[in-house]
Design a protein around this motif. Structure first.
Motif, PDB file in Angstrom:
ATOM      1  N   UNK A   1       0.489  -1.030  -0.058  1.00 44.77           N
ATOM      2  CA  UNK A   1       0.292  -0.219  -0.249  1.00 44.77           C
ATOM      3  C   UNK A   1       0.713   1.289   0.006  1.00 44.77           C
ATOM      4  N   UNK A   2       0.112   1.985  -0.422  1.00 45.69           N
ATOM      5  CA  UNK A   2       0.890   3.285  -0.774  1.00 45.69           C
ATOM      6  C   UNK A   2      -0.189   4.317   0.570  1.00 45.69           C
ATOM      7  N   UNK A   3       1.727   4.209   1.487  1.00 47.96           N
ATOM      8  CA  UNK A   3       1.098   5.740   2.732  1.00 47.96           C
ATOM      9  C   UNK A   3       0.659   7.136   3.105  1.00 47.96           C
ATOM     10  N   UNK A   4      -0.304   7.542   3.546  1.00 48.60           N
ATOM     11  CA  UNK A   4      -0.533   8.790   3.565  1.00 48.60           C
ATOM     12  C   UNK A   4      -0.391   8.879   4.686  1.00 48.60           C
ATOM     13  N   UNK A   5      -0.486   8.133   6.093  1.00 46.62           N
ATOM     14  CA  UNK A   5      -0.209   8.386   7.267  1.00 46.62           C
ATOM     15  C   UNK A   5      -0.551   7.258   8.187  1.00 46.62           C
ATOM     16  N   UNK A   6       1.224   7.577   9.692  1.00 48.58           N
ATOM     17  CA  UNK A   6       1.369   7.078  10.087  1.00 48.58           C
ATOM     18  C   UNK A   6       1.624   6.919  11.830  1.00 48.58           C
ATOM     19  N   UNK A   7       1.476   6.241  12.981  1.00 45.79           N
ATOM     20  CA  UNK A   7       1.183   6.416  13.661  1.00 45.79           C
ATOM     21  C   UNK A   7       0.995   5.853  14.627  1.00 45.79           C
TER      22      UNK A   7
END
Length: 133
Positions: free
Chosen positions: A97-103
Protein backbone atom coordinates in the motif's frame (compact mmCIF):
# COMPACT_ATOMS: atom_id res chain seq x y z
CA UNK A 1 -2.23 15.75 16.41
CA UNK A 2 0.01 13.81 18.82
CA UNK A 3 1.94 10.91 17.35
CA UNK A 4 0.64 8.43 19.92
CA UNK A 5 -2.75 9.47 21.24
CA UNK A 6 -5.60 9.63 18.73
CA UNK A 7 -6.93 7.30 16.09
CA UNK A 8 -10.27 6.34 14.64
CA UNK A 9 -12.51 3.95 16.52
CA UNK A 10 -14.01 2.73 13.23
CA UNK A 11 -13.52 -0.92 12.29
CA UNK A 12 -10.02 -1.44 10.98
CA UNK A 13 -9.16 -3.39 7.85
CA UNK A 14 -7.35 -6.71 8.06
CA UNK A 15 -4.49 -7.47 5.71
CA UNK A 16 -6.47 -10.34 4.22
CA UNK A 17 -9.41 -8.04 3.40
CA UNK A 18 -7.10 -5.35 2.00
CA UNK A 19 -5.56 -7.79 -0.47
CA UNK A 20 -9.05 -8.32 -1.92
CA UNK A 21 -9.59 -4.60 -2.63
CA UNK A 22 -8.89 -2.90 -5.95
CA UNK A 23 -5.93 -0.52 -6.25
CA UNK A 24 -6.73 2.97 -4.98
CA UNK A 25 -9.14 1.83 -2.26
CA UNK A 26 -8.54 3.94 0.89
CA UNK A 27 -8.17 2.16 4.24
CA UNK A 28 -7.18 2.55 7.86
CA UNK A 29 -5.70 -0.25 9.93
CA UNK A 30 -3.79 -1.14 13.08
CA UNK A 31 -0.83 -3.45 12.58
CA UNK A 32 2.21 -4.83 14.40
CA UNK A 33 5.68 -3.87 13.20
CA UNK A 34 7.52 -7.01 12.20
CA UNK A 35 10.58 -5.29 10.78
CA UNK A 36 11.75 -1.83 9.77
CA UNK A 37 15.01 -1.35 7.93
CA UNK A 38 16.70 1.76 6.54
CA UNK A 39 17.76 1.68 2.91
CA UNK A 40 19.31 4.06 0.40
CA UNK A 41 18.05 4.32 -3.16
CA UNK A 42 20.48 4.46 -6.09
CA UNK A 43 19.78 8.20 -6.18
CA UNK A 44 21.07 8.50 -2.60
CA UNK A 45 17.61 9.15 -1.15
CA UNK A 46 16.81 7.38 2.13
CA UNK A 47 13.75 5.18 2.51
CA UNK A 48 12.43 2.56 4.90
CA UNK A 49 11.22 -0.95 4.18
CA UNK A 50 8.43 -1.45 6.69
CA UNK A 51 7.01 -4.93 7.25
CA UNK A 52 3.70 -5.03 9.10
CA UNK A 53 1.44 -7.87 10.17
CA UNK A 54 -1.81 -8.88 11.78
CA UNK A 55 -3.37 -12.31 12.39
CA UNK A 56 -4.40 -12.59 8.75
CA UNK A 57 -1.01 -11.98 7.12
CA UNK A 58 1.77 -9.49 6.48
CA UNK A 59 2.92 -6.98 3.89
CA UNK A 60 5.90 -4.80 3.12
CA UNK A 61 5.67 -1.17 2.12
CA UNK A 62 8.09 1.69 1.67
CA UNK A 63 8.29 4.97 3.55
CA UNK A 64 10.21 7.55 1.56
CA UNK A 65 12.51 10.14 3.10
CA UNK A 66 10.21 13.04 2.22
CA UNK A 67 7.19 11.54 4.05
CA UNK A 68 6.18 13.61 7.10
CA UNK A 69 6.28 10.43 9.23
CA UNK A 70 9.71 9.25 8.02
CA UNK A 71 11.44 10.07 11.34
CA UNK A 72 8.75 8.22 13.27
CA UNK A 73 9.23 5.27 10.93
CA UNK A 74 12.97 5.19 11.65
CA UNK A 75 12.26 4.85 15.37
CA UNK A 76 9.90 1.87 15.05
CA UNK A 77 10.88 -1.42 16.64
CA UNK A 78 9.67 -4.97 16.22
CA UNK A 79 6.46 -5.41 18.21
CA UNK A 80 5.36 -1.76 18.08
CA UNK A 81 1.73 -1.11 17.20
CA UNK A 82 0.97 1.40 14.47
CA UNK A 83 -2.13 2.74 12.85
CA UNK A 84 -1.87 3.77 9.26
CA UNK A 85 -3.97 5.30 6.57
CA UNK A 86 -3.28 4.58 2.98
CA UNK A 87 -4.56 3.34 -0.33
CA UNK A 88 -4.38 -0.20 -1.62
CA UNK A 89 -1.63 -0.72 -4.16
CA UNK A 90 0.23 -3.67 -5.61
CA UNK A 91 3.84 -3.95 -6.74
CA UNK A 92 4.87 -7.02 -8.75
CA UNK A 93 1.50 -8.56 -7.84
CA UNK A 94 2.18 -8.22 -4.08
CA UNK A 95 0.11 -6.03 -1.78
CA UNK A 96 2.21 -2.91 -1.07
CA UNK A 97 0.00 0.00 0.00
CA UNK A 98 0.80 3.67 -0.43
CA UNK A 99 0.84 5.32 2.99
CA UNK A 100 -0.63 8.72 3.75
CA UNK A 101 -0.30 8.63 7.53
CA UNK A 102 1.57 6.51 10.08
CA UNK A 103 1.15 6.78 13.83
CA UNK A 104 2.52 4.92 16.86
CA UNK A 105 -0.23 3.46 19.06
CA UNK A 106 0.11 2.46 22.73
CA UNK A 107 -0.94 -1.02 23.86
CA UNK A 108 -3.77 0.33 26.03
CA UNK A 109 -5.22 2.15 23.02
CA UNK A 110 -5.02 -1.01 20.91
CA UNK A 111 -6.81 -2.92 23.65
CA UNK A 112 -9.47 -0.20 24.01
CA UNK A 113 -10.11 -0.25 20.25
CA UNK A 114 -10.81 -3.99 20.33
CA UNK A 115 -8.14 -4.55 17.68
CA UNK A 116 -5.69 -6.59 19.79
CA UNK A 117 -7.48 -9.89 19.11
CA UNK A 118 -6.99 -9.30 15.38
CA UNK A 119 -3.27 -8.59 15.70
CA UNK A 120 -1.86 -11.52 17.62
CA UNK A 121 -2.46 -15.22 17.36
CA UNK A 122 -4.36 -16.65 20.29
CA UNK A 123 -4.73 -20.21 21.48
CA UNK A 124 -8.20 -21.64 20.92
CA UNK A 125 -7.84 -23.26 24.33
CA UNK A 126 -8.71 -21.50 27.58
CA UNK A 127 -5.37 -20.62 29.19
CA UNK A 128 -6.65 -21.09 32.76
CA UNK A 129 -7.87 -24.60 31.96
CA UNK A 130 -4.50 -25.47 30.39
CA UNK A 131 -2.63 -24.19 33.45
CA UNK A 132 -4.70 -26.42 35.78
CA UNK A 133 -3.79 -29.59 33.92
Amino acid sequence: MSSATHFSTAPFASIYSLRQQPPGTPFEGIFVVQRCSSKTARTGSPFLMLELRDRSGHFTTMVFGDAPFFDLGRSLKEGDFVTLQGTCAFYQEKFSPELQHLQLVALDQVEASGALQNLVAASPENLQVLQQT
